[in-house]
Design a protein around this motif. Structure first.
Motif, PDB file in Angstrom:
ATOM      1  N   ASN A  15      -0.464  24.615  19.731  1.00  0.00           N
ATOM      2  CA  ASN A  15      -0.757  24.880  18.314  1.00  0.00           C
ATOM      3  C   ASN A  15       0.506  25.274  17.546  1.00  0.00           C
ATOM      4  OD1 ASN A  15      -3.469  24.326  18.639  1.00  0.00           O
ATOM      5  ND2 ASN A  15      -4.048  26.472  18.977  1.00  0.00           N
ATOM      6  N   TYR A  19       2.318  22.967  14.605  1.00  0.00           N
ATOM      7  CA  TYR A  19       2.505  23.516  13.254  1.00  0.00           C
ATOM      8  C   TYR A  19       3.973  23.465  12.839  1.00  0.00           C
ATOM      9  CZ  TYR A  19       1.991  26.668   9.257  1.00  0.00           C
ATOM     10  OH  TYR A  19       1.996  27.205   7.986  1.00  0.00           O
ATOM     11  N   LYS A 102      -0.737  39.225  18.602  1.00  0.00           N
ATOM     12  CA  LYS A 102      -1.799  38.230  18.754  1.00  0.00           C
ATOM     13  C   LYS A 102      -3.141  38.865  18.429  1.00  0.00           C
ATOM     14  CE  LYS A 102       0.434  35.672  22.556  1.00  0.00           C
ATOM     15  NZ  LYS A 102       0.271  35.269  23.965  1.00  0.00           N
ATOM     16  N   PRO A 103      -4.069  38.134  17.819  1.00  0.00           N
ATOM     17  CA  PRO A 103      -3.910  36.775  17.261  1.00  0.00           C
ATOM     18  C   PRO A 103      -3.136  36.836  15.951  1.00  0.00           C
ATOM     19  CG  PRO A 103      -6.099  37.585  16.798  1.00  0.00           C
ATOM     20  CD  PRO A 103      -5.440  38.637  17.652  1.00  0.00           C
ATOM     21  N   PHE A 104      -2.492  35.748  15.596  1.00  0.00           N
ATOM     22  CA  PHE A 104      -1.660  35.726  14.408  1.00  0.00           C
ATOM     23  C   PHE A 104      -1.916  34.437  13.628  1.00  0.00           C
ATOM     24  CE2 PHE A 104       0.658  34.197  18.113  1.00  0.00           C
ATOM     25  CZ  PHE A 104       0.963  32.897  17.747  1.00  0.00           C
ATOM     26  N   ALA A 105      -1.568  34.468  12.367  1.00  0.00           N
ATOM     27  CA  ALA A 105      -1.658  33.265  11.537  1.00  0.00           C
ATOM     28  C   ALA A 105      -0.378  32.459  11.720  1.00  0.00           C
ATOM     29  CB  ALA A 105      -1.838  33.642  10.072  1.00  0.00           C
ATOM     30  N   LEU A 106      -0.515  31.161  11.913  1.00  0.00           N
ATOM     31  CA  LEU A 106       0.659  30.311  12.107  1.00  0.00           C
ATOM     32  C   LEU A 106       1.593  30.367  10.902  1.00  0.00           C
ATOM     33  CD1 LEU A 106      -1.073  27.238  13.774  1.00  0.00           C
ATOM     34  CD2 LEU A 106       0.548  28.811  14.874  1.00  0.00           C
ATOM     35  N   SER A 107       1.029  30.501   9.719  1.00  0.00           N
ATOM     36  CA  SER A 107       1.853  30.574   8.511  1.00  0.00           C
ATOM     37  C   SER A 107       2.726  31.829   8.519  1.00  0.00           C
ATOM     38  CB  SER A 107       0.980  30.553   7.255  1.00  0.00           C
ATOM     39  OG  SER A 107       0.031  31.610   7.287  1.00  0.00           O
ATOM     40  N   GLU A 108       2.171  32.957   9.009  1.00  0.00           N
ATOM     41  CA  GLU A 108       2.961  34.185   9.081  1.00  0.00           C
ATOM     42  C   GLU A 108       4.042  34.057  10.148  1.00  0.00           C
ATOM     43  OE1 GLU A 108       2.648  39.000   9.945  1.00  0.00           O
ATOM     44  OE2 GLU A 108       0.847  37.751  10.100  1.00  0.00           O
TER      45      GLU A 108
END
Length: 233
Positions: A15, A19, A102-108
């Motif tokens: 993932n 991204y 974790k969990p984290f937003a890919l954008s961040e």
């Protein structure tokens, strides 16, 4: 940006990689600490995303080896599922630049990687690094394992080209052109320069970095067996 992602969960690795590729990055992945350390020591990256809990060698050990053994200053952002202050402090003590839980937003995650990479680029000197060998292009100082080495103008030219291309093979003709243009002398002149360079950067050290590739040329490469390097330290 060239990004190295060291993460043992294949889905998370996939993932994150997908991204970052969509954002225009070149991504290399590793599923364990030893492989990740090898890639970090032999490649050139703008940032490393490093999971703390890894098989074989955990993220703190990988970070420590990169900072204290190979003296790599690549920005490192660590991933962890644990939100304890002491865990984060341990990461910062071994050389991490940032932490994300974790969990984290890919954008961040992407924004933070951009930030640490930009900050590091602003602070970084004009220095080439391969394993524990560094070449300051401004002062022309060459050091290995912190030890100052004396090189003549010929070996400095050879070293710069080999370090810029590392770990790729540099063909003999390319090295000759860098030294003498299109009017290269006989082949013994290049061999002499390579011999002098090897004697300076490798002879007094346990791990050789300069390698001859038969019928092709030469390459400057960190140890291929990272575990041996780790065991020695």
């Amino acid at each position: 940006m060239r990004i190295l992602v060291i993460e043992d969960h294949a889905d998370i690795l996939a993932n994150v990689s997908e991204y970052f590729v969509l954002k225009g990055c070149e991504v290399t992945g590793a599923l364990d600490g030893v492989t990740g350390l090898h890639l970090a020591m032999t490649g050139s990256y703008d940032a490393i995303i490093l999971d703390v809990m890894l098989p074989g060698m955990d993220g703190n050990q990988v970070c420590h080896k990169l900072r204290s053994v190979s003296r790599r200053h690549t920005p490192i952002l660590m991933l962890t599922a644990r939100d304890e202050l002491e865990d984060r402090l341990t990461g910062f003590r071994v050389g991490a630049d940032d932490y994300i839980i974790k969990p984290f937003a890919l954008s961040e995650l992407f924004a933070r990687v951009e930030t640490v990479s930009r900050r590091s680029a602003g602070m970084r000197k004009n220095v080439l690094e391969v394993h524990d060998l560094s070449f300051d292009l401004d002062s022309l100082e060459v050091r290995r394992a912190g030890r100052l080495l004396k090189l003549n103008p010929t070996t400095l030219v050879l070293l710069e080209l080999l370090m810029r291309k590392s770990p790729a093979i540099v063909k003999r003709r390319e090295l000759e052109r860098a030294l003498w243009g299109e009017e290269a002398p006989d082949s013994d002149s290049l061999r002499t320069g390579i011999y002098m360079l090897r004697r300076t950067i490798d002879k007094a050290f346990e791990v050789p970095l300069l390698h001859t590739v038969h019928s092709m040329g030469y390459k400057l490469q960190a140890p291929s067996d990272v575990q041996l390097a780790v065991d020695r330290h």
